[in-house]
Design an enzyme around this catalytic site. Structure first.
Site, PDB file in Angstrom:
ATOM      1  N   GLY A  33       0.857  -1.182   0.000  1.00 24.74           N
ATOM      2  CA  GLY A  33       0.000   0.000   0.000  1.00 24.74           C
ATOM      3  C   GLY A  33       0.888   1.225   0.000  1.00 24.74           C
ATOM      4  O   GLY A  33       1.880   1.276   0.741  1.00 24.74           O
ATOM      5  N   GLU A  35       0.767   4.202   1.171  1.00 21.39           N
ATOM      6  CA  GLU A  35       0.976   4.967   2.401  1.00 21.39           C
ATOM      7  C   GLU A  35       1.838   4.208   3.413  1.00 21.39           C
ATOM      8  O   GLU A  35       2.716   4.795   4.049  1.00 21.39           O
ATOM      9  CB  GLU A  35      -0.379   5.346   3.008  1.00 21.39           C
ATOM     10  CG  GLU A  35      -1.180   6.301   2.138  1.00 21.39           C
ATOM     11  CD  GLU A  35      -1.922   5.618   0.993  1.00 21.39           C
ATOM     12  OE1 GLU A  35      -2.450   6.338   0.118  1.00 21.39           O
ATOM     13  OE2 GLU A  35      -1.981   4.367   0.966  1.00 21.39           O
ATOM     14  N   ASN A  37       3.956   1.883   2.558  1.00 23.71           N
ATOM     15  CA  ASN A  37       5.291   1.830   1.959  1.00 23.71           C
ATOM     16  C   ASN A  37       6.098   3.061   2.366  1.00 23.71           C
ATOM     17  O   ASN A  37       7.276   2.962   2.734  1.00 23.71           O
ATOM     18  CB  ASN A  37       5.199   1.777   0.432  1.00 23.71           C
ATOM     19  CG  ASN A  37       4.640   0.468  -0.087  1.00 23.71           C
ATOM     20  OD1 ASN A  37       4.574  -0.525   0.630  1.00 23.71           O
ATOM     21  ND2 ASN A  37       4.235   0.476  -1.341  1.00 23.71           N
ATOM     22  N   ASN A 165      -0.151   9.793  -7.289  1.00 23.54           N
ATOM     23  CA  ASN A 165      -0.288   8.340  -7.343  1.00 23.54           C
ATOM     24  C   ASN A 165      -1.518   7.920  -8.135  1.00 23.54           C
ATOM     25  O   ASN A 165      -2.396   7.204  -7.636  1.00 23.54           O
ATOM     26  CB  ASN A 165      -0.343   7.772  -5.918  1.00 23.54           C
ATOM     27  CG  ASN A 165       0.747   6.752  -5.663  1.00 23.54           C
ATOM     28  OD1 ASN A 165       1.020   5.914  -6.518  1.00 23.54           O
ATOM     29  ND2 ASN A 165       1.355   6.808  -4.499  1.00 23.54           N
ATOM     30  N   ARG A 167      -4.284   6.244 -10.160  1.00 23.95           N
ATOM     31  CA  ARG A 167      -4.748   4.880 -10.405  1.00 23.95           C
ATOM     32  C   ARG A 167      -6.008   4.962 -11.259  1.00 23.95           C
ATOM     33  O   ARG A 167      -7.120   5.125 -10.747  1.00 23.95           O
ATOM     34  CB  ARG A 167      -5.034   4.140  -9.083  1.00 23.95           C
ATOM     35  CG  ARG A 167      -3.828   3.938  -8.186  1.00 23.95           C
ATOM     36  CD  ARG A 167      -2.846   2.954  -8.779  1.00 23.95           C
ATOM     37  NE  ARG A 167      -1.801   2.617  -7.842  1.00 23.95           N
ATOM     38  CZ  ARG A 167      -0.662   3.280  -7.705  1.00 23.95           C
ATOM     39  NH1 ARG A 167      -0.430   4.344  -8.472  1.00 23.95           N
ATOM     40  NH2 ARG A 167       0.252   2.920  -6.822  1.00 23.95           N
ATOM     41  N   LYS A 224       9.020  13.740 -10.760  1.00 27.35           N
ATOM     42  CA  LYS A 224       9.804  12.521 -10.939  1.00 27.35           C
ATOM     43  C   LYS A 224       9.864  12.129 -12.405  1.00 27.35           C
ATOM     44  O   LYS A 224       8.849  12.136 -13.089  1.00 27.35           O
ATOM     45  CB  LYS A 224       9.185  11.382 -10.117  1.00 27.35           C
ATOM     46  CG  LYS A 224       9.193  11.613  -8.616  1.00 27.35           C
ATOM     47  CD  LYS A 224       8.348  10.584  -7.874  1.00 27.35           C
ATOM     48  CE  LYS A 224       6.877  10.880  -8.013  1.00 27.35           C
ATOM     49  NZ  LYS A 224       6.025   9.983  -7.179  1.00 27.35           N
ATOM     50  N   GLY A 229      16.069  10.875 -13.028  1.00 30.85           N
ATOM     51  CA  GLY A 229      16.129  11.632 -11.787  1.00 30.85           C
ATOM     52  C   GLY A 229      14.836  12.374 -11.544  1.00 30.85           C
ATOM     53  O   GLY A 229      13.752  11.888 -11.873  1.00 30.85           O
ATOM     54  N   ASP A 257       7.008   5.290  -3.999  1.00 30.98           N
ATOM     55  CA  ASP A 257       6.818   5.420  -2.561  1.00 30.98           C
ATOM     56  C   ASP A 257       8.167   5.526  -1.848  1.00 30.98           C
ATOM     57  O   ASP A 257       8.318   6.276  -0.886  1.00 30.98           O
ATOM     58  CB  ASP A 257       6.043   4.224  -2.013  1.00 30.98           C
ATOM     59  CG  ASP A 257       4.699   4.061  -2.706  1.00 30.98           C
ATOM     60  OD1 ASP A 257       4.091   5.081  -3.079  1.00 30.98           O
ATOM     61  OD2 ASP A 257       4.268   2.904  -2.881  1.00 30.98           O
ATOM     62  N   ASP A 293       6.644  -4.720  -2.762  1.00 30.68           N
ATOM     63  CA  ASP A 293       6.358  -3.289  -2.730  1.00 30.68           C
ATOM     64  C   ASP A 293       7.220  -2.523  -1.735  1.00 30.68           C
ATOM     65  O   ASP A 293       7.504  -1.347  -1.931  1.00 30.68           O
ATOM     66  CB  ASP A 293       4.884  -3.063  -2.385  1.00 30.68           C
ATOM     67  CG  ASP A 293       3.965  -3.446  -3.545  1.00 30.68           C
ATOM     68  OD1 ASP A 293       4.398  -4.212  -4.425  1.00 30.68           O
ATOM     69  OD2 ASP A 293       2.817  -2.958  -3.569  1.00 30.68           O
TER      70      ASP A 293
END
Length: 317
Positions: A33, A35, A37, A165, A167, A224, A229, A257, A293
């Site tokens: 997950g 968070e 992670n 993030n 999804r 990101k 980099g 993460d 993960d």
């Protein structure tokens, strides 16, 4: 408390007897997950992290709490749901750049979170609140829960760190774009991936993306860009901080993460912004070297070896 985060962690199953789920008869059980992670990444680097969520009143929920607690994360704000189950997902790693994920999280315990699950005094103890765009996608009540946490943080001068993030499987693109932009406007620090930036603004130029995110109200934007980099942007400066390209990638899931954990760690250690981004790049790179993960999230010793260039032959120099 250094950092508080909230969101769903699920039981993760990966095939063992074949790389393909449809041909596999045995599976390994882990947890994953975004968070947790990040929270685990922070505790491994010596920081304090707490997690807000719900798990089912089932054996998976018990095992998950025991595991996350064992990693040093405070789970005192995780509630056990009497009626909804702990969420599951399956991950198929066909190669380092071909990973397929199937979620079984609809109606899960974490998707039942409500604003009443947020203890204001708990968030007030933190230096940073970390949120992602996954949690508000789970349900309307989860969306309201995230807003409640953000409002508490802002009322108490606690910095909000937002990782979009994205999804796409969880909601429509229209709703995702609207909510992610809303949360970006409420955040102090934003950690988008390059593809997420393109999705949110329909823009491909990194410098323009940085400017657009800053206009939303953030004081710091970290964009990101994979092995290359990451860029950092403030109102006064911007630059690309080179990454740590690895010769092989075992499992890319969790690298973002790890990046977030490394960057927040740099903030907590009061590093200059470019050094915090460099640490983030290193933690993200190491996360790709191990299947799972969170398994590849670095401790201080591993991190220092890579950043000093003494981590064997894994880095593609």
């Amino acid at each position: 408390m250094d950092v508080v985060t909230l969101g769903e962690t699920m039981v993760l199953f990966t095939p063992e007897s074949s790389s393909l789920i449809k041909y596999s008869h045995t599976f390994s059980r882990k947890f994953g997950g975004a968070e947790t992670n990040v929270a685990i990444g922070l505790t491994r680097l010596g920081h304090q992290a707490g997690w807000i969520s719900r798990v089912g009143k089932d054996e998976f929920g018990k095992a998950m709490l025991a595991f996350v607690r064992g990693e040093g994360v405070d789970v005192s704000q995780v509630k056990t749901d009497e009626t909804a189950p702990t969420g599951l997902y399956f991950k198929e790693v066909r190669s380092g750049d071909n990973v397929k994920v199937q979620y079984y999280r609809k109606g899960s315990a974490a998707s039942q979170m409500t604003p009443d699950d947020i203890d204001e005094s708990y968030i007030k103890k933190a230096k940073y609140l970390h949120i992602t765009g996954i949690t508000p996608a789970l349900s309307d009540s989860c969306y309201e829960t995230v807003l409640r946490a953000v409002n508490i943080a802002k009322e108490n001068n606690i910095k909000v760190i937002f990782d979009p993030n994205l999804r796409k499987k969880l909601w429509s693109e229209e709703k995702a774009r609207r909510v992610l932009l809303e949360l970006a406007g409420l955040s102090d620090i934003i950690l988008p991936g390059f593809e997420e930036g393109k999705f949110m603004f329909d823009e491909k130029d990194p410098e323009k993306l940085g400017e657009l995110f800053l206009k939303e109200g953030a004081s710091v934007v970290i964009l990101k860009d994979g092995p290359r980099g990451a860029y950092y942007f403030t109102k006064d400066a911007h630059a690309l901080v080179p990454g740590f390209p690895m010769k092989t990638v075992v499992d890319p899931v969790g690298a973002g993460d790890g990046f977030a954990a490394g960057f927040i760690s740099g903030l907590l250690d009061e590093l200059p912004l470019n050094e915090a981004v460099r640490r983030a790049n290193a933690v993200g790179a190491l996360a790709t070297q191990v299947e799972g993960d969170f398994e590849g999230l670095a401790d201080r010793e591993e991190l220092e070896r890579l950043m000093a260039g003494t981590d064997g032959d894994d880095v593609d120099r």
